[in-house]
Design a protein around this motif. Structure first.
Motif, PDB file in Angstrom:
ATOM      1  N   GLY A 115       0.813  -1.209   0.000  1.00  0.00           N
ATOM      2  CA  GLY A 115       0.000   0.000   0.000  1.00  0.00           C
ATOM      3  C   GLY A 115       0.848   1.260   0.000  1.00  0.00           C
ATOM      4  N   ILE A 119       2.133   5.070  -2.955  1.00  0.00           N
ATOM      5  CA  ILE A 119       2.090   6.498  -2.649  1.00  0.00           C
ATOM      6  C   ILE A 119       3.306   7.184  -3.256  1.00  0.00           C
ATOM      7  N   ASN A 154      -2.705  11.727  13.528  1.00  0.00           N
ATOM      8  CA  ASN A 154      -3.789  10.921  12.965  1.00  0.00           C
ATOM      9  C   ASN A 154      -3.725   9.459  13.411  1.00  0.00           C
ATOM     10  N   ASP A 180      -4.918  -0.694   6.374  1.00  0.00           N
ATOM     11  CA  ASP A 180      -5.582   0.164   5.387  1.00  0.00           C
ATOM     12  C   ASP A 180      -5.622   1.619   5.863  1.00  0.00           C
ATOM     13  N   GLU A 181      -5.948   1.819   7.146  1.00  0.00           N
ATOM     14  CA  GLU A 181      -5.997   3.170   7.699  1.00  0.00           C
ATOM     15  C   GLU A 181      -4.618   3.816   7.692  1.00  0.00           C
ATOM     16  N   VAL A 183      -2.132   3.280   5.610  1.00  0.00           N
ATOM     17  CA  VAL A 183      -1.816   3.680   4.236  1.00  0.00           C
ATOM     18  C   VAL A 183      -2.526   4.989   3.907  1.00  0.00           C
ATOM     19  N   GLN A 184      -3.799   5.114   4.285  1.00  0.00           N
ATOM     20  CA  GLN A 184      -4.548   6.337   4.005  1.00  0.00           C
ATOM     21  C   GLN A 184      -3.964   7.525   4.771  1.00  0.00           C
ATOM     22  N   ARG A 187      -0.920   8.604   3.012  1.00  0.00           N
ATOM     23  CA  ARG A 187      -1.279   9.275   1.754  1.00  0.00           C
ATOM     24  C   ARG A 187      -1.685  10.732   2.032  1.00  0.00           C
ATOM     25  N   ASP A 188      -2.519  10.933   3.062  1.00  0.00           N
ATOM     26  CA  ASP A 188      -2.962  12.280   3.413  1.00  0.00           C
ATOM     27  C   ASP A 188      -1.804  13.119   3.951  1.00  0.00           C
TER      28      ASP A 188
END
Length: 192
Positions: A115, A119, A154, A180-181, A183-184, A187-188
Motif C-alpha cells: 500500500g 504512494i 492521525n 488500510d488506515e 496507508v490512508q 497518503r494524506d
C-alpha cells in the motif's frame, strides 16, 4: 555463512552465543523450525515481548551447566524477580501460541508495504518479516520528524530511523483495517 562461523569458533574452542531477540520471526519468515536456526550454537536468548505479545521477558537457553552458571551469575549480580508466576504464564503463551501466528504479522507487513509503495514520494523496502522500512523521496518536502508529527496526529506511530526514513512494525494488535488506515493516513500526510 553462520554455520561456517560457528564451526570456526568451535574449532578454536570458543562457545557461540546467538542473540536471537526476534529468532521466531526469522524462522517464520524462512518457513523453518526455530531449532534449525539455533542447532549449531551453544546458547541463545530470545525476547518474549518482541512480536510474541508477552509484557516483558527474555529467555536464555543452553545446556544444563551453562544455565547453572548463568543462574549463579545472575544471583551474584543481584538479578532476579519475585512472584513472577503471571509473567511466566504470559511467557508460556508467547512461546506456545504466539510463535504460531507470526506469519500473520508478516503478511500484514507485506500488505502495508504494498500500500505504501503506491504512494508517490515514498520508497519502501519489501519486508522480510514484520518490519516495514520507508524512505521519503527527495521530492517530498520536510523531514521524517515533520511527517511523523502529521502521522501521529492521525493515530499512526512510525519510528524515525533517519532524517527521511521510518520503520513501521506490524504485530498482534495491528489488524488488516489498521493497515488500510495507516496507508490512508500516510497518503494524506504526504500531501500536506
Amino acid at each position: 555463512t553462520t554455520n561456517e562461523i560457528v564451526e570456526l569458533a568451535h574449532a578454536h574452542g570458543l562457545a557461540v552465543h546467538l542473540d536471537g531477540a526476534r529468532i521466531f520471526n526469522a524462522a517464520a519468515a524462512q518457513g523453518i523450525d526455530v531449532k534449525e536456526l539455533t542447532a549449531m550454537v551453544d546458547s541463545v536468548t530470545f525476547c518474549l515481548s518482541k512480536g510474541l505479545c508477552a509484557p516483558v521477558g527474555s529467555v536464555l537457553c543452553g545446556d544444563r551447566e551453562f544455565i547453572r552458571k548463568a543462574h549463579r551469575a545472575r544471583k551474584v549480580l543481584g538479578g532476579g524477580m519475585r512472584q513472577t508466576g503471571v509473567l511466566a504464564a504470559a511467557g508460556i503463551i508467547a512461546v506456545q501460541k504466539m510463535t504460531m501466528r507470526l506469519h500473520e504479522d508478516h503478511q500484514r507487513a507485506r500488505k502495508l508495504a504494498a500500500g505504501l509503495q503506491q504512494i508517490q514520494g515514498l520508497s519502501v523496502m519489501d519486508p522480510a518479516t514484520n518490519m516495514v522500512f520507508v524512505a521519503m523521496d527527495d521530492a517530498v518536502p520536510g523531514t521524517a520528524e515533520d511527517l511523523s508529527g502529521r502521522l501521529e496526529a492521525n493515530g499512526v506511530l512510525a519510528g524515525i530511523t533517519g532524517g527521511r526514513q521510518f520503520r513501521l512494525v506490524t504485530h498482534y494488535w495491528i489488524s488488516d483495517m489498521d493497515v488500510d488506515e495507516t496507508v490512508q493516513v500516510f497518503r494524506d500526510a504526504i500531501r500536506h
